[in-house]
Each structure stands twice: as structure tokens, then as C-alpha cells.
Design a protein around this motif. Sequence first.
Motif, PDB file in Angstrom:
ATOM      1  N   TYR A   1       0.878  -1.172   0.000  1.00  0.00           N
ATOM      2  CA  TYR A   1       0.000   0.000   0.000  1.00  0.00           C
ATOM      3  C   TYR A   1       0.915   1.221   0.000  1.00  0.00           C
ATOM      4  O   TYR A   1       1.411   1.627   1.048  1.00  0.00           O
ATOM      5  CB  TYR A   1      -0.907   0.008   1.231  1.00  0.00           C
ATOM      6  CG  TYR A   1      -1.755  -1.230   1.327  1.00  0.00           C
ATOM      7  CD1 TYR A   1      -2.937  -1.346   0.592  1.00  0.00           C
ATOM      8  CD2 TYR A   1      -1.369  -2.294   2.118  1.00  0.00           C
ATOM      9  CE1 TYR A   1      -3.704  -2.492   0.653  1.00  0.00           C
ATOM     10  CE2 TYR A   1      -2.135  -3.447   2.186  1.00  0.00           C
ATOM     11  CZ  TYR A   1      -3.291  -3.532   1.456  1.00  0.00           C
ATOM     12  OH  TYR A   1      -4.053  -4.669   1.499  1.00  0.00           O
ATOM     13  N   GLY A   2       1.162   1.750  -1.185  1.00  0.00           N
ATOM     14  CA  GLY A   2       2.120   2.850  -1.283  1.00  0.00           C
ATOM     15  C   GLY A   2       3.494   2.342  -0.887  1.00  0.00           C
ATOM     16  O   GLY A   2       4.015   1.409  -1.492  1.00  0.00           O
ATOM     17  N   GLU A   3       4.045   2.918   0.172  1.00  0.00           N
ATOM     18  CA  GLU A   3       5.365   2.491   0.637  1.00  0.00           C
ATOM     19  C   GLU A   3       5.276   1.501   1.785  1.00  0.00           C
ATOM     20  O   GLU A   3       6.305   1.055   2.296  1.00  0.00           O
ATOM     21  CB  GLU A   3       6.178   3.719   1.044  1.00  0.00           C
ATOM     22  CG  GLU A   3       6.446   4.644  -0.143  1.00  0.00           C
ATOM     23  CD  GLU A   3       7.422   5.744   0.174  1.00  0.00           C
ATOM     24  OE1 GLU A   3       8.163   5.627   1.167  1.00  0.00           O
ATOM     25  OE2 GLU A   3       7.446   6.716  -0.595  1.00  0.00           O
TER      26      GLU A   3
ATOM     27  N   ARG B   1      -4.728   6.046   8.075  1.00  0.00           N
ATOM     28  CA  ARG B   1      -5.994   6.336   7.387  1.00  0.00           C
ATOM     29  C   ARG B   1      -5.813   6.286   5.879  1.00  0.00           C
ATOM     30  O   ARG B   1      -6.677   5.782   5.163  1.00  0.00           O
ATOM     31  CB  ARG B   1      -6.544   7.696   7.828  1.00  0.00           C
ATOM     32  CG  ARG B   1      -7.999   7.908   7.453  1.00  0.00           C
ATOM     33  CD  ARG B   1      -8.614   9.155   8.103  1.00  0.00           C
ATOM     34  NE  ARG B   1      -8.608   9.073   9.562  1.00  0.00           N
ATOM     35  CZ  ARG B   1      -7.737   9.703  10.363  1.00  0.00           C
ATOM     36  NH1 ARG B   1      -6.804  10.468   9.868  1.00  0.00           N
ATOM     37  NH2 ARG B   1      -7.813   9.578  11.675  1.00  0.00           N
ATOM     38  N   GLU B   2      -4.680   6.785   5.389  1.00  0.00           N
ATOM     39  CA  GLU B   2      -4.399   6.721   3.950  1.00  0.00           C
ATOM     40  C   GLU B   2      -4.366   5.267   3.474  1.00  0.00           C
ATOM     41  O   GLU B   2      -4.946   4.930   2.435  1.00  0.00           O
ATOM     42  CB  GLU B   2      -3.048   7.378   3.634  1.00  0.00           C
ATOM     43  CG  GLU B   2      -3.051   8.883   3.682  1.00  0.00           C
ATOM     44  CD  GLU B   2      -1.650   9.459   3.479  1.00  0.00           C
ATOM     45  OE1 GLU B   2      -0.793   8.767   2.862  1.00  0.00           O
ATOM     46  OE2 GLU B   2      -1.414  10.589   3.952  1.00  0.00           O
ATOM     47  N   ILE B   3      -3.679   4.435   4.224  1.00  0.00           N
ATOM     48  CA  ILE B   3      -3.573   3.014   3.861  1.00  0.00           C
ATOM     49  C   ILE B   3      -4.938   2.351   3.959  1.00  0.00           C
ATOM     50  O   ILE B   3      -5.324   1.576   3.076  1.00  0.00           O
ATOM     51  CB  ILE B   3      -2.535   2.306   4.759  1.00  0.00           C
ATOM     52  CG1 ILE B   3      -1.147   2.822   4.413  1.00  0.00           C
ATOM     53  CG2 ILE B   3      -2.620   0.793   4.611  1.00  0.00           C
ATOM     54  CD1 ILE B   3      -0.077   2.438   5.391  1.00  0.00           C
TER      55      ILE B   3
END
Length: 155
Positions: free
Chosen positions: A32-34, A104-106
Motif C-alpha cells: 500500500y504505497g510504501e 488512514r491513507e492506507i
Amino acid sequence: MERRMELFRDVIAAFDEGFDLAEKYDSMVHRYGEETLYQSEMHLLQAVGRAPGITMTEIAVNASKTKSACSQMVHKLQKRGLLTQVRNSQNNREYKLYLTDRGREIYCAHEEFDEACLKRSYTYLDNFSEQELLVYIAIQKRLNEAFKADIDENG
């Protein structure tokens, strides 16, 4: 009777294949992203994202896991900056869990991914009627009762 037992064996074989695939998917790390997370970690983040302020005890009960296992995972996710713990003002021994901005972003990225997977799987079932899907649900629920009886008897 013989034909019915053969069909039942086919049902269990299909169930086992699905279980194996789900287990394989759950054991994979997901990016998830980084951030790289295991499904169990993401499920804990989901629980917090869906119910901010939830406690480790509530997560453990809902996920049928030990409080110790949840506690270890919470500390790991907290170290990675994805969760925060806030002491419950009414019960000093209890902590409420919240996602950080990064958590929250993840969580949001995962929810979008889950929705896309759900929609894809939904299209695979286009050829089945609502009635057939209801029959599947009824069969699976009944099998779950049998599986629980196996666990009770052998656990």
C-alpha cells in the motif's frame, strides 16, 4: 444415495480449493504505497478504521484472536506510525485505538482495493440467479455449523 455422497465430496473439494486459495492470498504481503502489510495487519487496521476508538479486547473477540496476539500487532503497527493508542478516561487499563493520518491513507487505499475486488468477483457470478445465490448462502451456513461441530468435538 451414492450419487448424493459423490456430489457432497465435490462440494467439499471445491470448498477446500477455495479455502486454500484464500489462505494463500491471506499469507501474501500486500503493498500500500510504501507500506507492506500482511492481511492480518490490514484486518486490524480495517477494524480500527471502521470503528475508531475500538479496543484491543473488542478486536480480539470480533476476530477470534487472543488479546496477546492483537496487542503484539497493535504495538507493531503503532511503531510503524499507523495506529495510536489513547487511554480510556473511564477505564485506565483500557486503550482506545485510532488510525494515524498515514494509517488512514492506507485504510482508504485498501477499502478502494477491496471494493474493486468485490466488484470483479461479483461479475464472475453474473450467470447465477438471486435464488441460486441464496441457496449457496444457505448451504455455506449449514456447512459452517458442521465445521463448528467438528471443532467442538475435536478441539
